[in-house]
Design a protein around this motif. Structure first.
Motif, PDB file in Angstrom:
ATOM      1  N   VAL A 180      -5.023  23.011  25.952  1.00 42.40           N
ATOM      2  CA  VAL A 180      -5.309  22.961  27.390  1.00 42.40           C
ATOM      3  C   VAL A 180      -6.078  24.208  27.828  1.00 42.40           C
ATOM      4  CG1 VAL A 180      -4.330  22.828  29.705  1.00 42.40           C
ATOM      5  CG2 VAL A 180      -3.260  21.568  27.824  1.00 42.40           C
ATOM      6  N   LEU A 181      -7.248  23.978  28.398  1.00 41.81           N
ATOM      7  CA  LEU A 181      -8.106  25.042  28.930  1.00 41.81           C
ATOM      8  C   LEU A 181      -7.994  25.060  30.446  1.00 41.81           C
ATOM      9  CD1 LEU A 181     -10.693  26.989  28.443  1.00 41.81           C
ATOM     10  CD2 LEU A 181     -12.003  24.960  29.119  1.00 41.81           C
ATOM     11  N   THR A 182      -7.861  26.251  31.017  1.00 39.11           N
ATOM     12  CA  THR A 182      -7.873  26.379  32.476  1.00 39.11           C
ATOM     13  C   THR A 182      -8.960  27.376  32.846  1.00 39.11           C
ATOM     14  OG1 THR A 182      -5.503  26.004  32.490  1.00 39.11           O
ATOM     15  CG2 THR A 182      -6.456  26.838  34.512  1.00 39.11           C
ATOM     16  N   CYS A 183      -9.814  26.989  33.783  1.00 42.80           N
ATOM     17  CA  CYS A 183     -10.939  27.866  34.136  1.00 42.80           C
ATOM     18  C   CYS A 183     -11.357  27.647  35.573  1.00 42.80           C
ATOM     19  CB  CYS A 183     -12.114  27.592  33.200  1.00 42.80           C
ATOM     20  SG  CYS A 183     -12.786  25.940  33.342  1.00 42.80           S
ATOM     21  N   GLN A 184     -12.148  28.593  36.073  1.00 39.02           N
ATOM     22  CA  GLN A 184     -12.708  28.426  37.409  1.00 39.02           C
ATOM     23  C   GLN A 184     -13.792  27.339  37.383  1.00 39.02           C
ATOM     24  OE1 GLN A 184     -13.658  32.688  38.374  1.00 39.02           O
ATOM     25  NE2 GLN A 184     -12.619  32.167  40.297  1.00 39.02           N
ATOM     26  N   ALA A 185     -14.088  26.810  38.563  1.00 40.26           N
ATOM     27  CA  ALA A 185     -14.968  25.640  38.665  1.00 40.26           C
ATOM     28  C   ALA A 185     -16.411  25.925  38.268  1.00 40.26           C
ATOM     29  CB  ALA A 185     -14.937  25.100  40.086  1.00 40.26           C
ATOM     30  N   GLY A 186     -16.834  27.200  38.356  1.00 42.58           N
ATOM     31  CA  GLY A 186     -18.242  27.505  38.124  1.00 42.58           C
ATOM     32  C   GLY A 186     -18.606  27.762  36.671  1.00 42.58           C
ATOM     33  N   CYS A 187     -17.658  27.591  35.752  1.00 42.96           N
ATOM     34  CA  CYS A 187     -17.979  27.796  34.333  1.00 42.96           C
ATOM     35  C   CYS A 187     -18.993  26.743  33.889  1.00 42.96           C
ATOM     36  CB  CYS A 187     -16.720  27.677  33.479  1.00 42.96           C
ATOM     37  SG  CYS A 187     -15.559  29.026  33.720  1.00 42.96           S
ATOM     38  N   VAL A 188     -20.051  27.211  33.234  1.00 42.09           N
ATOM     39  CA  VAL A 188     -21.083  26.295  32.729  1.00 42.09           C
ATOM     40  C   VAL A 188     -20.528  25.565  31.501  1.00 42.09           C
ATOM     41  CG1 VAL A 188     -23.368  26.221  31.644  1.00 42.09           C
ATOM     42  CG2 VAL A 188     -22.982  27.627  33.687  1.00 42.09           C
ATOM     43  N   LEU A 189     -20.769  24.266  31.446  1.00 47.23           N
ATOM     44  CA  LEU A 189     -20.183  23.434  30.387  1.00 47.23           C
ATOM     45  C   LEU A 189     -20.484  23.985  28.991  1.00 47.23           C
ATOM     46  CD1 LEU A 189     -18.638  20.871  29.595  1.00 47.23           C
ATOM     47  CD2 LEU A 189     -20.784  19.598  29.771  1.00 47.23           C
ATOM     48  N   GLU A 190     -21.719  24.416  28.773  1.00 51.08           N
ATOM     49  CA  GLU A 190     -22.092  24.918  27.444  1.00 51.08           C
ATOM     50  C   GLU A 190     -21.336  26.204  27.086  1.00 51.08           C
ATOM     51  OE1 GLU A 190     -26.345  25.828  26.720  1.00 51.08           O
ATOM     52  OE2 GLU A 190     -26.121  24.392  25.083  1.00 51.08           O
ATOM     53  N   ASN A 191     -21.100  27.057  28.104  1.00 52.49           N
ATOM     54  CA  ASN A 191     -20.327  28.278  27.846  1.00 52.49           C
ATOM     55  C   ASN A 191     -18.898  27.939  27.446  1.00 52.49           C
ATOM     56  OD1 ASN A 191     -22.629  29.559  28.582  1.00 52.49           O
ATOM     57  ND2 ASN A 191     -21.897  30.243  30.588  1.00 52.49           N
ATOM     58  N   LEU A 192     -18.340  26.948  28.109  1.00 54.62           N
ATOM     59  CA  LEU A 192     -16.980  26.523  27.757  1.00 54.62           C
ATOM     60  C   LEU A 192     -16.964  25.980  26.328  1.00 54.62           C
ATOM     61  CD1 LEU A 192     -15.830  24.774  31.069  1.00 54.62           C
ATOM     62  CD2 LEU A 192     -15.192  27.047  30.230  1.00 54.62           C
ATOM     63  N   SER A 193     -17.990  25.193  25.993  1.00 53.94           N
ATOM     64  CA  SER A 193     -18.061  24.633  24.646  1.00 53.94           C
ATOM     65  C   SER A 193     -18.135  25.738  23.607  1.00 53.94           C
ATOM     66  CB  SER A 193     -19.288  23.724  24.514  1.00 53.94           C
ATOM     67  OG  SER A 193     -19.146  22.611  25.352  1.00 53.94           O
ATOM     68  N   GLN A 194     -18.946  26.770  23.899  1.00 51.53           N
ATOM     69  CA  GLN A 194     -19.063  27.883  22.949  1.00 51.53           C
ATOM     70  C   GLN A 194     -17.747  28.629  22.805  1.00 51.53           C
ATOM     71  OE1 GLN A 194     -22.461  29.958  24.489  1.00 51.53           O
ATOM     72  NE2 GLN A 194     -23.901  28.562  23.501  1.00 51.53           N
ATOM     73  N   PHE A 195     -17.075  28.864  23.945  1.00 55.98           N
ATOM     74  CA  PHE A 195     -15.777  29.537  23.902  1.00 55.98           C
ATOM     75  C   PHE A 195     -14.787  28.735  23.048  1.00 55.98           C
ATOM     76  CE2 PHE A 195     -11.465  29.487  25.639  1.00 55.98           C
ATOM     77  CZ  PHE A 195     -11.095  30.819  25.468  1.00 55.98           C
ATOM     78  N   LEU A 196     -14.766  27.424  23.263  1.00 53.82           N
ATOM     79  CA  LEU A 196     -13.803  26.577  22.546  1.00 53.82           C
ATOM     80  C   LEU A 196     -14.124  26.483  21.056  1.00 53.82           C
ATOM     81  CD1 LEU A 196     -13.286  23.664  25.086  1.00 53.82           C
ATOM     82  CD2 LEU A 196     -11.611  25.377  24.416  1.00 53.82           C
ATOM     83  N   GLU A 197     -15.403  26.488  20.748  1.00 58.96           N
ATOM     84  CA  GLU A 197     -15.840  26.446  19.350  1.00 58.96           C
ATOM     85  C   GLU A 197     -15.132  27.535  18.534  1.00 58.96           C
ATOM     86  OE1 GLU A 197     -19.020  24.645  18.483  1.00 58.96           O
ATOM     87  OE2 GLU A 197     -19.077  25.314  16.402  1.00 58.96           O
ATOM     88  N   GLU A 198     -15.041  28.718  19.130  1.00 58.95           N
ATOM     89  CA  GLU A 198     -14.366  29.834  18.447  1.00 58.95           C
ATOM     90  C   GLU A 198     -12.863  29.582  18.299  1.00 58.95           C
ATOM     91  OE1 GLU A 198     -15.410  33.119  20.961  1.00 58.95           O
ATOM     92  OE2 GLU A 198     -17.534  32.576  20.819  1.00 58.95           O
ATOM     93  N   GLN A 199     -12.337  28.711  19.140  1.00 54.00           N
ATOM     94  CA  GLN A 199     -10.907  28.390  19.088  1.00 54.00           C
ATOM     95  C   GLN A 199     -10.678  27.088  18.315  1.00 54.00           C
ATOM     96  OE1 GLN A 199      -8.959  30.583  20.889  1.00 54.00           O
ATOM     97  NE2 GLN A 199     -10.803  31.648  21.557  1.00 54.00           N
ATOM     98  N   ASP A 200     -11.731  26.599  17.633  1.00 57.11           N
ATOM     99  CA  ASP A 200     -11.614  25.385  16.831  1.00 57.11           C
ATOM    100  C   ASP A 200     -11.343  24.137  17.692  1.00 57.11           C
ATOM    101  OD1 ASP A 200     -11.818  24.183  14.366  1.00 57.11           O
ATOM    102  OD2 ASP A 200      -9.669  24.267  13.976  1.00 57.11           O
ATOM    103  N   HIS A 201     -11.845  24.166  18.930  1.00 54.70           N
ATOM    104  CA  HIS A 201     -11.696  23.015  19.834  1.00 54.70           C
ATOM    105  C   HIS A 201     -13.059  22.651  20.410  1.00 54.70           C
ATOM    106  CE1 HIS A 201      -7.412  23.842  19.558  1.00 54.70           C
ATOM    107  NE2 HIS A 201      -7.162  22.718  20.229  1.00 54.70           N
ATOM    108  N   ILE A 202     -13.131  21.531  21.104  1.00 55.32           N
ATOM    109  CA  ILE A 202     -14.354  21.140  21.825  1.00 55.32           C
ATOM    110  C   ILE A 202     -13.984  20.654  23.226  1.00 55.32           C
ATOM    111  CG2 ILE A 202     -15.650  20.472  19.757  1.00 55.32           C
ATOM    112  CD1 ILE A 202     -15.009  17.525  20.445  1.00 55.32           C
ATOM    113  N   MET A 203     -14.966  20.617  24.105  1.00 51.23           N
ATOM    114  CA  MET A 203     -14.739  20.022  25.423  1.00 51.23           C
ATOM    115  C   MET A 203     -14.696  18.499  25.243  1.00 51.23           C
ATOM    116  SD  MET A 203     -14.374  22.211  27.871  1.00 51.23           S
ATOM    117  CE  MET A 203     -14.815  21.471  29.457  1.00 51.23           C
ATOM    118  N   PRO A 204     -13.884  17.793  26.059  1.00 49.04           N
ATOM    119  CA  PRO A 204     -13.837  16.333  25.912  1.00 49.04           C
ATOM    120  C   PRO A 204     -15.059  15.623  26.489  1.00 49.04           C
ATOM    121  CG  PRO A 204     -12.385  17.029  27.682  1.00 49.04           C
ATOM    122  CD  PRO A 204     -12.932  18.285  27.058  1.00 49.04           C
ATOM    123  N   LEU A 205     -15.988  16.396  27.065  1.00 48.65           N
ATOM    124  CA  LEU A 205     -17.228  15.771  27.562  1.00 48.65           C
ATOM    125  C   LEU A 205     -18.436  16.588  27.134  1.00 48.65           C
ATOM    126  CD1 LEU A 205     -17.822  16.363  31.395  1.00 48.65           C
ATOM    127  CD2 LEU A 205     -16.255  17.716  30.016  1.00 48.65           C
TER     128      LEU A 205
END
Lengths: 537, 537
Positions: A180-205
């Motif tokens: 489960v990721l929690t973030c502010q609304a203005g996070c850019v989708l690609e930045n979230l994807s990159q962050f999750l990549e390092e955590q061995d996860h992906i965004m569901p969209l």
């Protein structure tokens, strides 16, 4: 029959298409709805008349139903207002016309507002202060994320204050056990994807606009995109939201739990409401583990019937590893070749399929894919194909699907429709439209997400052509309504499609939406002129 | 270390536990809410005081917050009313006291209403006629599906008219390409599963109560169950609903599309609203393909920390084929042995895990499972285990998890809690509760859905014990609120938990729920005394 992959050029951002449209028309007044009375709705006869009238040139000057209605009597921005905003947002109250301009115009350059200020809050409390002030002073507000919307929902129509979430870009927490990721609304989708990549996860969209779009905007527009087939819609993956309501009240539904049946699931109301019910300030979302193996195949089919049978076979044989089943027609391929100089990686066919698999074991996935391809070819469902397993080749194959939008912008003026239908029907819309338009259109193309029953129908012409538009609409909407489809599968209604809502929703449903809007935003200050049809205002 | 499976007895339905509870207490009045005014909410101080007062024995006679409030001034059923119902529902207006009795009492026999009539409509139009009449005449209505709820939401509290959906049991359509099923609300879940089995599909949800529960009730209560980990919640899988509103208006949102962004997603409001906002009459739902292979393993762990590490390993190595990750503690195993004479299929351990995989290729699935088990045992995360691949053995292993509820009913009086928490926290609740209660409880056990962060905490005593209850509550709710959990993960609030909502939802959110209730059901006739706390009435 499978051939070695031929490299195509890499993904690049589609250029903006310049076609500014001025907007002004005389329509509805703002009337508060009495929520205690029974739902006031139209009979089906009234509804039919409404839909017909939308497209009738009664006096020769009737504007398009997509044109903006008259400015409503909101207050005008004053020096005093600016002073207040500068106090609470020092250095983040933007009035420089050049800077404001890019927030006034949408990504497609199809609509333009005339706002004089962009506010850039960093915290929920600041958003609350802004809305409390605006609600009290009757100032209209246009909440804005990455401004990548396609229906004119993300920019002001007149002088609405632009509330940008761009500086609300902090990741608040990530739970590696639950995903489960929690973030502010203005996070850019690609930045979230990159962050999750390092955590061995992906965004569901995942979306073409990922480099600019923000998660708050994704949720506000219920973005679909390329992974919906596998991970489902945001109504299922969003676990919590924090929303600031029109009056400035902070609605905290930012749970991080997969299950919570304590009362009504309020967050659902805001998913897909296009900023008209509240401003989303934070999101918690369930993220899948990063797949260990990804494969993409690009196949050719002789008929759409074969393509559908291949889809059914695919659901059975690829099962849990199927993550995308996309298609484009030969007209799309012609535009890719003509305008972008892309090379068809397989032999020419009437239809092309792109299938993606994502799984946890590369050898298992490859074997499943091999079995499927063997069966599909033996059964003569597909006539040619190529497979990619390396990342660069996967990207190149994906670009055959993703760059169709870009190729279309080079073909002329675009009339874009985003339709969902029972999957057996989706291509009939294209053939019927082609027949209906004859040689009045330059190109009529279809592509999209077969797995989601979602087709992007695009018609091009050398230049803006009102006669062509009149031939397309209401034909496309009536066709869709007749086949129980949705006139906006994933793009939303925004400004451009608000008056077409009756083609996909019953008058009872639309009336209830109006009640909900009035309940949550009695003065109608949030993203006015959007989502709901003019007659409700 | 893996041993041959030892057969356990088959699944059987848990017997009803007799503990009728009379219900009457002086509380709140029905006050209409002004929806145009800003949301009237409590400050956090007021909210704290409310929660504390819920449990305070101010005058020595204060009833439990779970007890029913005073009957509200609805009309009483008259002979004239019955005449009307008999006209529109000939032969389906049930007044025989013996027949009505079973609809007045819940499955747990924990709450009992005193309705005099059960109406059994067959069509949406009949439901509409009933509600139009009741709303006009101020007659309260209790919508009832399979009556398998656990929180007193499914039976009348006083003399509400019971509107049973049992005869609305037609399957309306099934699309084999997209997997979309459309059916009336009264279809029993198991019947739908059997129908889909023949179509090579499954329902996206499965519950212990499947033999009785109805899909309309499942949706109205947002049922979770055993497949949520894999297929997600009903907010994602339900594609459309038809709902009759309190005044009899039919709200048609019965789309069968995976994507539809035309306005607010109204159907979401009714998912989990426990029949308080409208009566669901039809459902369309996305059904997955039937997996070709299913495996179950039953494992033992020495610590809960190891169990969580096994869960993480499992998410990575089983990935897309993981369909359940359930657990029970050694106290559960003791009750299964003592009361049901079941045999532990592995050696005794403090914790037991049940993992289910569902996939499209038996050999791939077995290999993934084998790799996972090897890694889990090498890393000493699990200390013993057994695997089942045959259906009868799979059912027997599942019964070790599913029959815990039944074993508990033999252990004495049950205090049941259905809590969701960040997954790392879930078992701390059990150990803290054990320590807190000392020897006052007979058993304190924990079991549930690790994959969903959902634990079922149960405390037993020889007989009903108000002192023990006072020791459990509000301790369990305060503990849950402190750890940001939900006090009802999947059971809902119904009658019994309505006044505890503030432990999991903010006062702003609860106030907004009240507004929505008043907007949709101004007279409050639909399933009164349920879901929302008394102070909103």
């Amino acid at each position: 029959m499978l051939r070695v992959f031929q490299r195509t050029s890499r993904l690049s951002r589609a250029p903006r298409h310049p076609c500014i449209q001025s907007a002004a028309s005389p329509t509805a007044q703002f009337l508060p709805v009495d929520l205690q009375s029974p739902l006031p709705v139209w009979g089906s006869a009234q509804f039919k008349v409404f839909c017909q009238n939308l497209h009738k040139e009664t006096d020769g000057h009737r504007p398009s139903p997509a044109a903006a209605p008259e400015r409503r009597p909101f207050s005008r921005l004053s020096g005093e207002d600016l002073d207040y905003f500068r106090t609470i947002l020092p250095g983040r109250t933007i009035t420089d016309p050049d800077l404001v301009e890019s927030s006034n115009v949408d990504w497609l350059k199809s609509v333009r507002g005339s706002s004089e200020v962009v506010l850039r809050p960093q915290t929920t409390e600041e958003v609350s202060q802004i809305l409390r002030y605006c609600n009290k002073g009757n100032l209209a507000v246009n909440p804005q994320g990455g401004n990548t919307g396609l229906v004119g929902g993300s920019v002001p129509v007149y002088d609405e204050i632009i509330l940008s979430t761009s500086l609300m870009n902090n990741i608040l927490s990530f739970d590696n056990i639950s995903g489960v990721l929690t973030c502010q609304a203005g996070c850019v989708l690609e930045n979230l994807s990159q962050f999750l990549e390092e955590q061995d996860h992906i965004m569901p969209l995942d979306l073409g606009a990922k480099g600019s779009c923000q998660i708050g905007g994704n949720v506000a527009t219920n973005a679909g995109g390329l992974r919906l087939l596998r991970y489902g819609s945001l109504h299922g993956t969003v676990l919590g939201l924090e929303v600031v309501l029109a009056g400035g009240q902070v609605l905290d539904c930012l749970a991080t739990l997969r299950k919570d049946n304590t009362g009504y699931d309020l967050k659902q109301l805001f998913i897909g409401s296009e900023g008209t019910l509240g401003v989303i300030t934070a999101v918690s979302i369930l993220c899948p583990r990063k797949p260990k193996s990804v494969n993409v195949v690009f196949l050719g089919c002789e008929t759409f019937e074969q393509l559908l049978r291949a889809f059914q076979l695919c659901r059975g044989m690829l099962g849990e590893i199927l993550s995308a089943f996309e298609f484009l027609d030969s007209e799309c391929m012609r535009l890719l070749k003509t305008h972008l100089k892309l090379t068809n990686p397989i032999s020419d066919c009437p239809f092309y399929i792109l299938i993606e698999t994502s799984g946890s074991d590369p050898s298992h996935d490859e074997q499943k894919l091999h079995n499927f391809l063997e069966e599909a070819m033996t059964s003569l469902l597909v006539s040619d194909g190529t497979v990619a397993t390396e990342e660069s080749k996967i990207k190149a194959l994906w670009s055959m699907r993703e760059r169709v939008t870009e190729a279309l912008t080079h073909d002329g003026f675009n009339y874009k429709y985003d339709i969902s239908l029972p999957v057996e029907q989706i291509y009939h819309l294209v053939t019927d439209m082609r027949q209906h338009l004859g040689n009045r259109a330059k190109s009529v193309v279809g592509y999209g997400h077969v797995g989601d029953g979602n087709i992007h129908l695009n018609v091009t012409s050398a230049a803006r052509d009102p006669a062509l538009l009149a031939a397309i609409e209401p034909f496309v909407y009536e066709w869709t309504a007749r086949h129980h489809g949705s006139i906006s599968a994933e793009h939303g209604l925004g400004l451009k499609k608000r008056n077409y809502i009756h083609y996909s929703k019953s008058s009872q449903a639309v009336a209830l939406m109006g009640h909900i809007k009035t309940m949550l935003d009695p003065k109608g200050i949030l993203n006015p002129y959007k989502t709901l049809p003019d007659h409700l205002r």
